[in-house]
Motif scaffolding. Sequence first.
Motif, short mmCIF file in Angstrom:
data_model
loop_
_atom_site.label_atom_id
_atom_site.label_comp_id
_atom_site.label_asym_id
_atom_site.label_seq_id
_atom_site.Cartn_x
_atom_site.Cartn_y
_atom_site.Cartn_z
N ILE A 126 0.82 -1.22 0.00
CA ILE A 126 0.00 0.00 0.00
C ILE A 126 0.85 1.27 0.00
N GLY A 127 1.90 1.30 0.81
CA GLY A 127 2.75 2.48 0.86
C GLY A 127 3.32 2.82 -0.50
N ALA A 128 3.80 1.81 -1.20
CA ALA A 128 4.38 2.02 -2.54
C ALA A 128 3.32 2.52 -3.52
N LEU A 129 2.07 2.06 -3.36
CA LEU A 129 0.99 2.56 -4.21
C LEU A 129 0.82 4.06 -4.03
N LEU A 130 0.82 4.49 -2.77
CA LEU A 130 0.67 5.92 -2.50
C LEU A 130 1.81 6.73 -3.08
N VAL A 131 3.04 6.26 -2.86
CA VAL A 131 4.21 6.99 -3.35
C VAL A 131 4.16 7.13 -4.87
N LYS A 132 3.90 6.05 -5.57
CA LYS A 132 3.86 6.08 -7.04
C LYS A 132 2.77 7.03 -7.54
N HIS A 133 1.59 6.93 -6.94
CA HIS A 133 0.45 7.74 -7.39
C HIS A 133 0.70 9.22 -7.15
N TYR A 134 1.11 9.57 -5.95
CA TYR A 134 1.23 10.99 -5.61
C TYR A 134 2.54 11.60 -6.12
N ASP A 135 3.57 10.81 -6.34
CA ASP A 135 4.77 11.31 -7.00
C ASP A 135 4.45 11.73 -8.43
N ALA A 136 3.62 10.94 -9.11
CA ALA A 136 3.23 11.27 -10.48
C ALA A 136 2.44 12.58 -10.52
N LEU A 137 1.55 12.76 -9.55
CA LEU A 137 0.77 14.01 -9.49
C LEU A 137 1.67 15.19 -9.13
N ALA A 138 2.65 14.95 -8.26
CA ALA A 138 3.59 16.01 -7.89
C ALA A 138 4.43 16.43 -9.09
N SER A 139 4.81 15.49 -9.94
CA SER A 139 5.58 15.83 -11.13
C SER A 139 4.74 16.64 -12.11
N ALA A 140 3.45 16.32 -12.19
CA ALA A 140 2.56 17.05 -13.10
C ALA A 140 2.21 18.44 -12.57
N GLU A 141 2.18 18.57 -11.24
CA GLU A 141 1.84 19.86 -10.61
C GLU A 141 2.89 20.18 -9.54
N PRO A 142 4.07 20.58 -9.94
CA PRO A 142 5.16 20.80 -8.98
C PRO A 142 4.90 21.91 -7.98
N SER A 144 2.16 22.28 -6.29
CA SER A 144 1.22 21.81 -5.27
C SER A 144 1.96 21.07 -4.16
N GLU A 145 1.80 21.55 -2.93
CA GLU A 145 2.42 20.89 -1.78
C GLU A 145 1.62 19.66 -1.34
N GLN A 146 0.36 19.61 -1.73
CA GLN A 146 -0.49 18.49 -1.31
C GLN A 146 0.06 17.16 -1.78
N TRP A 147 0.50 17.10 -3.06
CA TRP A 147 0.98 15.83 -3.59
C TRP A 147 2.26 15.38 -2.91
N VAL A 148 3.14 16.33 -2.61
CA VAL A 148 4.39 16.01 -1.93
C VAL A 148 4.09 15.46 -0.53
N GLN A 149 3.15 16.09 0.15
CA GLN A 149 2.78 15.63 1.49
C GLN A 149 2.20 14.23 1.47
N LEU A 150 1.34 13.96 0.50
CA LEU A 150 0.72 12.63 0.41
C LEU A 150 1.73 11.57 -0.02
N ALA A 151 2.67 11.94 -0.87
CA ALA A 151 3.73 11.00 -1.24
C ALA A 151 4.60 10.69 -0.03
N SER A 152 4.84 11.70 0.81
CA SER A 152 5.61 11.49 2.04
C SER A 152 4.87 10.56 2.99
N GLU A 153 3.54 10.69 3.02
CA GLU A 153 2.75 9.78 3.84
C GLU A 153 2.91 8.34 3.35
N GLY A 154 2.94 8.17 2.04
CA GLY A 154 3.17 6.84 1.49
C GLY A 154 4.53 6.30 1.88
N GLN A 155 5.55 7.13 1.87
CA GLN A 155 6.88 6.70 2.27
C GLN A 155 6.90 6.29 3.73
N ARG A 156 6.16 7.01 4.55
CA ARG A 156 6.08 6.65 5.98
C ARG A 156 5.42 5.28 6.15
#
Length: 357
Positions: A126-142, A144-156
């Motif tokens: 599950i964590g890897a799913l979150l990181v992959k999904h929100y990293d892609a959104l962060a790349s598309a919308e650099p 936006s801090e929301q995607w970075v935060q959610l990707a960090s949650e996935g890493q946690r």
Amino acid sequence: MCSFKKCVQLALGATLALLQGIAQAASYVDVLDLPARPSALAVHSPLLDTARAGERLVAVGQRGHILYTDDAGKHWQQAGVPVSADLNAVYFPSAMQGWAVGNDGVVLHSSDAGATWSKQLDGREIGALLVKHYDALASAEPASEQWVQLASEGQRLIEDGADKPLLDVWFANDKIGYVVGVFNLILRTEDGGQHWTPFQDRTDNPQGFHLNAIASTGDALYIAGEQGLLLKWDDAHQRFMALQTHYQGSFFGVVGKLGEVLAYGLRGHVFRSTDGGSSWNPLDTGLQVNITAATVGADGRYRLFTQAGHMLVSQAQGARLQLVAQQNQSPVAGAIMAGDGSLVLVGSRGARALSQE
């Protein structure tokens, strides 16, 4: 200083302890890889939820136990399950296709009405799913801090390991469904569980409260959570939006039908809405114990149950609840109406059936 004999005893004891530890480590198998053990006592072991699969009833519980009955709870059979993690919820959108979820982020699927199950997802992924999904959104919308935060949650979640309890599951049909769990964990599938999309950004839950339950009333989809969190799916905004009940205690579930919904939870609290969740009225239960399960029968009446085994039955089209006396009262975690009109309850003492009132 120890004597020679004593030193030898200590050395032998340490060696045996070390060997025992090595043996235990070598024999350890993760519950996500260990099939549930068949047990003649499974029907009397703790069970946490039950659902209808056509005329069949299916119940899930601790140590990966899944049971099913074709005679309204008189006799139960144990299903083949590939994990021994505790299971918290089960749902069948059709007679054959069903899903169950539990601790360690496990998602199970059955295509034969609950007789056998396969694992689709677990907390190690599950964590890897979150990181992959929100990293892609962060790349598309650099920006936006929301995607970075959610990707960090996935890493946690990756760093924390597999311990990510999923608490409930709901499917609209054999393809589209959701699983929900602790700390705002929510995933959606559109292909029957083959792939899952993180939905943390689609909930009005900035504090990350636990998502305890998800349920449909026929015309709306709700999520019940801790500390007064109650969400409803909004098609226009494509997200689960917060509803205001002016209650700060946790909700454990939602039950309803077209035009009406009840939300229930801590210390006997029940709230009713007849306007799609825009306004809520508290119902008097006369109880101070947690309400932990509910179902609606063919007669349109609600039955609500507590962790102490009380049963409340709705009157006046759901506007009033009446306490109904029972014999052999025991804790209830899940309730369902069987095809013959009887009630089947599951809880800490296993499964039992109540005759129709």
